[in-house]
Design a protein around this motif. Sequence first.
Motif, PDB file in Angstrom:
ATOM      1  N   GLY A 136       0.798  -1.224   0.000  1.00 17.67           N
ATOM      2  CA  GLY A 136       0.000   0.000   0.000  1.00 17.67           C
ATOM      3  C   GLY A 136       0.826   1.266   0.000  1.00 17.67           C
ATOM      4  N   VAL A 137       1.958   1.269  -0.681  1.00 25.35           N
ATOM      5  CA  VAL A 137       2.859   2.425  -0.651  1.00 25.35           C
ATOM      6  C   VAL A 137       2.815   3.135  -1.998  1.00 25.35           C
ATOM      7  CG1 VAL A 137       5.244   3.168  -0.355  1.00 25.35           C
ATOM      8  CG2 VAL A 137       4.354   1.283   1.021  1.00 25.35           C
ATOM      9  N   TRP A 138       2.466   4.424  -1.963  1.00 26.24           N
ATOM     10  CA  TRP A 138       2.484   5.274  -3.163  1.00 26.24           C
ATOM     11  C   TRP A 138       3.241   6.548  -2.804  1.00 26.24           C
ATOM     12  CZ3 TRP A 138      -0.465   9.988  -4.148  1.00 26.24           C
ATOM     13  CH2 TRP A 138      -0.316  10.463  -5.463  1.00 26.24           C
ATOM     14  N   ARG A 139       4.447   6.704  -3.348  1.00 26.54           N
ATOM     15  CA  ARG A 139       5.316   7.824  -2.991  1.00 26.54           C
ATOM     16  C   ARG A 139       5.974   8.402  -4.242  1.00 26.54           C
ATOM     17  NH1 ARG A 139       8.311   4.740   2.114  1.00 26.54           N
ATOM     18  NH2 ARG A 139       6.446   4.545   3.423  1.00 26.54           N
ATOM     19  N   PRO A 140       5.203   8.997  -5.120  1.00 26.18           N
ATOM     20  CA  PRO A 140       5.778   9.468  -6.386  1.00 26.18           C
ATOM     21  C   PRO A 140       6.823  10.567  -6.198  1.00 26.18           C
ATOM     22  CG  PRO A 140       3.536  10.288  -6.101  1.00 26.18           C
ATOM     23  CD  PRO A 140       3.757   9.268  -5.038  1.00 26.18           C
ATOM     24  N   LEU A 141       6.651  11.434  -5.189  1.00 29.85           N
ATOM     25  CA  LEU A 141       7.641  12.490  -4.988  1.00 29.85           C
ATOM     26  C   LEU A 141       8.960  11.931  -4.460  1.00 29.85           C
ATOM     27  CD1 LEU A 141       5.776  15.644  -3.656  1.00 29.85           C
ATOM     28  CD2 LEU A 141       6.356  14.982  -5.981  1.00 29.85           C
ATOM     29  N   THR A 142       8.896  10.823  -3.730  1.00 29.67           N
ATOM     30  CA  THR A 142      10.130  10.175  -3.298  1.00 29.67           C
ATOM     31  C   THR A 142      10.885   9.633  -4.504  1.00 29.67           C
ATOM     32  OG1 THR A 142       9.214   9.605  -1.139  1.00 29.67           O
ATOM     33  CG2 THR A 142      11.072   8.307  -1.902  1.00 29.67           C
ATOM     34  N   SER A 143      10.164   8.994  -5.425  1.00 26.53           N
ATOM     35  CA  SER A 143      10.808   8.519  -6.659  1.00 26.53           C
ATOM     36  C   SER A 143      11.411   9.688  -7.426  1.00 26.53           C
ATOM     37  CB  SER A 143       9.787   7.786  -7.541  1.00 26.53           C
ATOM     38  OG  SER A 143       9.314   6.618  -6.901  1.00 26.53           O
ATOM     39  N   LEU A 144      10.697  10.804  -7.460  1.00 28.58           N
ATOM     40  CA  LEU A 144      11.205  11.984  -8.163  1.00 28.58           C
ATOM     41  C   LEU A 144      12.466  12.515  -7.486  1.00 28.58           C
ATOM     42  CD1 LEU A 144      10.759  14.007 -10.447  1.00 28.58           C
ATOM     43  CD2 LEU A 144       9.319  15.348  -8.890  1.00 28.58           C
ATOM     44  N   ALA A 145      12.487  12.525  -6.152  1.00 31.63           N
ATOM     45  CA  ALA A 145      13.672  12.994  -5.426  1.00 31.63           C
ATOM     46  C   ALA A 145      14.871  12.095  -5.729  1.00 31.63           C
ATOM     47  CB  ALA A 145      13.390  13.011  -3.927  1.00 31.63           C
ATOM     48  N   LEU A 146      14.657  10.777  -5.776  1.00 33.41           N
ATOM     49  CA  LEU A 146      15.749   9.866  -6.108  1.00 33.41           C
ATOM     50  C   LEU A 146      16.212  10.064  -7.549  1.00 33.41           C
ATOM     51  CD1 LEU A 146      14.414   6.646  -4.331  1.00 33.41           C
ATOM     52  CD2 LEU A 146      16.429   7.972  -3.676  1.00 33.41           C
ATOM     53  N   ALA A 147      15.264  10.322  -8.444  1.00 31.90           N
ATOM     54  CA  ALA A 147      15.632  10.585  -9.835  1.00 31.90           C
ATOM     55  C   ALA A 147      16.457  11.863  -9.956  1.00 31.90           C
ATOM     56  CB  ALA A 147      14.368  10.678 -10.691  1.00 31.90           C
ATOM     57  N   VAL A 148      16.102  12.878  -9.185  1.00 34.55           N
ATOM     58  CA  VAL A 148      16.892  14.120  -9.170  1.00 34.55           C
ATOM     59  C   VAL A 148      18.296  13.824  -8.656  1.00 34.55           C
ATOM     60  CG1 VAL A 148      17.125  16.386  -8.072  1.00 34.55           C
ATOM     61  CG2 VAL A 148      14.902  15.656  -8.964  1.00 34.55           C
ATOM     62  N   GLY A 149      18.400  12.995  -7.610  1.00 34.75           N
ATOM     63  CA  GLY A 149      19.705  12.620  -7.088  1.00 34.75           C
ATOM     64  C   GLY A 149      20.550  11.914  -8.135  1.00 34.75           C
ATOM     65  N   ARG A 150      19.917  11.034  -8.915  1.00 39.15           N
ATOM     66  CA  ARG A 150      20.651  10.347  -9.981  1.00 39.15           C
ATOM     67  C   ARG A 150      21.138  11.347 -11.031  1.00 39.15           C
ATOM     68  NH1 ARG A 150      21.016   5.251 -11.549  1.00 39.15           N
ATOM     69  NH2 ARG A 150      19.327   4.574 -10.187  1.00 39.15           N
ATOM     70  N   THR A 151      20.289  12.312 -11.356  1.00 42.80           N
ATOM     71  CA  THR A 151      20.661  13.312 -12.357  1.00 42.80           C
ATOM     72  C   THR A 151      21.833  14.159 -11.866  1.00 42.80           C
ATOM     73  OG1 THR A 151      18.368  13.404 -13.142  1.00 42.80           O
ATOM     74  CG2 THR A 151      19.809  15.244 -13.732  1.00 42.80           C
ATOM     75  N   ILE A 152      21.795  14.562 -10.596  1.00 45.14           N
ATOM     76  CA  ILE A 152      22.860  15.408 -10.043  1.00 45.14           C
ATOM     77  C   ILE A 152      24.189  14.666 -10.020  1.00 45.14           C
ATOM     78  CG2 ILE A 152      23.692  16.515  -7.931  1.00 45.14           C
ATOM     79  CD1 ILE A 152      20.784  17.215  -7.301  1.00 45.14           C
ATOM     80  N   GLY A 153      24.170  13.432  -9.567  1.00 45.55           N
ATOM     81  CA  GLY A 153      25.417  12.681  -9.389  1.00 45.55           C
ATOM     82  C   GLY A 153      25.776  11.761 -10.528  1.00 45.55           C
TER      83      GLY A 153
END
Length: 942
Positions: free
Chosen positions: A83-100
């Motif tokens: 029951g976990v829906w966390r789209p902004l968390t996925s977006l934050a991790l994607a931003v981290g991947r883009t930065i690094g």
Amino acid sequence: MTNSPRPIDSDSVAPRPLVLALALLLIAATAALYVPSLSGELVYDDLPLIEQAPATRSIQAALQRFMEPFWEFNNQDSEVQRGVWRPLTSLALAVGRTIGGGAPFGFHLVSLLLHIAGTIVAFRLGALLLRTRAGIASATRAALGGAAVAWLFAFHPAQVESVAWMSAVNDPLFGFLALWALLSYERAAQAERAPWLAALLMLLALASKETAIVVPILAVLLDVTAGRRLSSTPGRRALLALFLPLAIWYGVRVYVFGDVTAGVFRDHGDFGFSASREWTFRIELAGGFLRHLFWPDAPAVFRPVHPVLPAGSQAVLHGALWLGGTVVAAIAALVLRKRAVAFGLIGALVVIAPMVASPDRAGLFPESDRYLYLAVFGAALALIAVLARLRSALPMALVTLTAAALMGRISWAHEDTFQNEIAFRDAAVEDAPDSPNVRWGAGRAYITEYVRTQDTPTLEQAYIHYLHSLKAVTKYGDGSFVDDETRSGAERIARLENLILNTPAEKRRLDPTVFATTDDRYQATLGQIYSNLLRIDVAKTPDLDYPLRLAEGAAQILDWGKKPELASLLAQIHLRRGETQQAKEAIALAMKAAPSNPSYQAQLGQILMREGNFEGARTTFDRALELRPQDADLRLDFASAALEGGRLEIAEAAIQRVLAEDSPKNVRALVLRATLEGKRRRPTEALRYLDRALAENPNNGLAHKQRGLAMVQLNDFEGALESFSNAARLMPEDFQSHNNVASLLLRQQPGPNASESAQESWLLALEPVLVRAYMLSPPSGQEQLLLQQQLERLVGNNPDRALNLATSLRLQNRSALSLIWVNRAIEARNAWPEEERDGNLLLAYTLQGQLSREAGLAEDAVHALRNAVLIEPNHFPAQFELSDVLTALKRYDEARTPTLKALELFPEAGIAREMAAAVKGTLEQHLKLIEANSAAGPELPR
């Protein structure tokens, strides 16, 4: 709204330079505290979330998968998506991947920046609440108090888990948004405006983590502690703005999970509590959370759950004291109108309430620090609100600085836990040494580390952890066993195996205080099998039968057709044994159970490679890449198949893509590129890539092997011998490396005029590698015949060497070769000293009988085993084997004597406990067949 505080006048605002200076100081101090976390590697949930989750691959992917469950990629079964829906968390991790660029630094930086942002908001909200709830007239004093709140918030050890652990980025993300929402709500309430910005921020917080559901309750608590009436028109408008995000969030979740419950009531697990224990555990959990908030001296990631409390445990009593004390303090604060203290204490209780109410939805270790991220603000506010009311600011300053220094020291040390997977798992074992889940997780981490380093003590430590996982749920004997960590790894393994395998059933009982799932037992069993498979590489007398027996035993207990991991492991074992058909059958079961798992496709590709079907392997790897296109290892598997199949251009394109997109330092890609250059007869270019690979990993066996081949092309045979010797040492199962060393040593054979010591030194170097190459040689082919001819020259008429070689070949599942050499040992028996001859012949005839039977030579087997029992009638293995072969031949009258003798010898035969019942059962079955079919009838009683 009536009875609300008047808006703060502009002339009562703290000086801007002071506010800016405090903010910069908080930013600098928080950044400095968390500098070590920026170098941390992937740990625990980071591995699937960052390496496998499609939504974290890019910002575009995160937006495209915005309406998908958070863990959907990890398990297609919707019932375990939790029951976990966390789209902004996925977006934050994607931003981290883009930065690094995919490096861990980028993910860590995002977490730290969010924590700093949350700290600044905590500063502003703390200052505002101290002015409006604690009655601090001075804006400057309130600003200093707000900075103290933020300092404690930033430095609290409970925050380390959320900030230093990449996959816990949802905590600083939701915490920042929640605090900002509360700040915006309070400002809107003071200005008597509708809090629409706060509503938007609440919705974003809910899209980051489900526990943001407490934010509307905290907003109402702001109204209550300010004395604002919710029944007024502004109050009703505020309530609408508060609960509108909840309605939207619920509607979206209904769409995402496809049911009206919106996935909210999906359990994560069942701790097996009794009805009374459910309530005592809630008290224990709530009190534990509060203790970690107000006395954070022992941060930990894994605090075990006890279905039944251990004898003498005072966890519930301590929990009740902490919970009762906090509730009493909150009530007292309300009665005494200490509204800032009341908001802080009640707010902390509200934040932990969802985990306390439903601990089974908080994971296997619900008492985790990350659930306290927002609650820390409440605890810090309550403390500073008491101190800020004192006449002098000195106590507040002293307490804040002292607490920050102490907590900073603890937090700094705790960051080491998240530096790498080994450090993380070691800390977990220290926190929860008797948790089966923690133990097999540590075993898996050490297995991964062993595969990388080929360090034998690391493999031993992995196996020890798996054995502890198997042992943890059971009490053995009087419970006095202690794993003495001062002993060697081999000794510790032997003692643990003896305890687990040889303790009688009547002296074993389940330990009700230890929580374990069926999956824990399954994973520990897989680890036990895999550890023994890997131990073959370092064993002096490797035994490929033992891991196979373990795996087949597990398959009999479990429905392995539905356990793809077990089927995959069986396939690996069969492949190591050279049984490619059985390997394909096993991996087919794994692929049937998990058709979308690219790892099993890749394993099939490896099996096809072993068969020489390189085109089929390349096609299989290509299908796996369709499922996981960003997997560099899969792409290199594809390149390897293309390379072996002669498709050099295709291989080159795949290798270069990995070097360009993954890392120019990818060792495997560099070695494959060197292999490609070797096939093109460009050894100098090959060496250039190999130098780069070995600079990154000096212990890469394939790099040394390819270096040897390049040296041969350059006619540098001394350099080639050194490289191949390194490869053979690092890859003990690689035939080509050992064969090349043997070939190069044979070229160096001393001439007839060489000294005796030179001849002896050469033989000492040649014999072990020649034997090893022979043991690893393909069953058919010219190499095996040539190696056998060389060995015949070395062994000569030495029966000891021949028998030792036969025994080693038998353990390697090379029965046909073993039979050749045991026959040679028996032929040369007269070379044994007379006092040793019978003992050696007993072993040789028994082995000859076993091997002859396996080869289908039943009469030869009977002859050999009769020779063995003539030498020593009390030799159980020979009597058992003779009984078995004669019964199979239906020569029941002849089988009677060895069967009865084997039964007589059985109690003292030293059969391993796990095999004893089967061995005795076989003999008893033989006796029944003999009595039913023998012409003499049953033996008369004596």
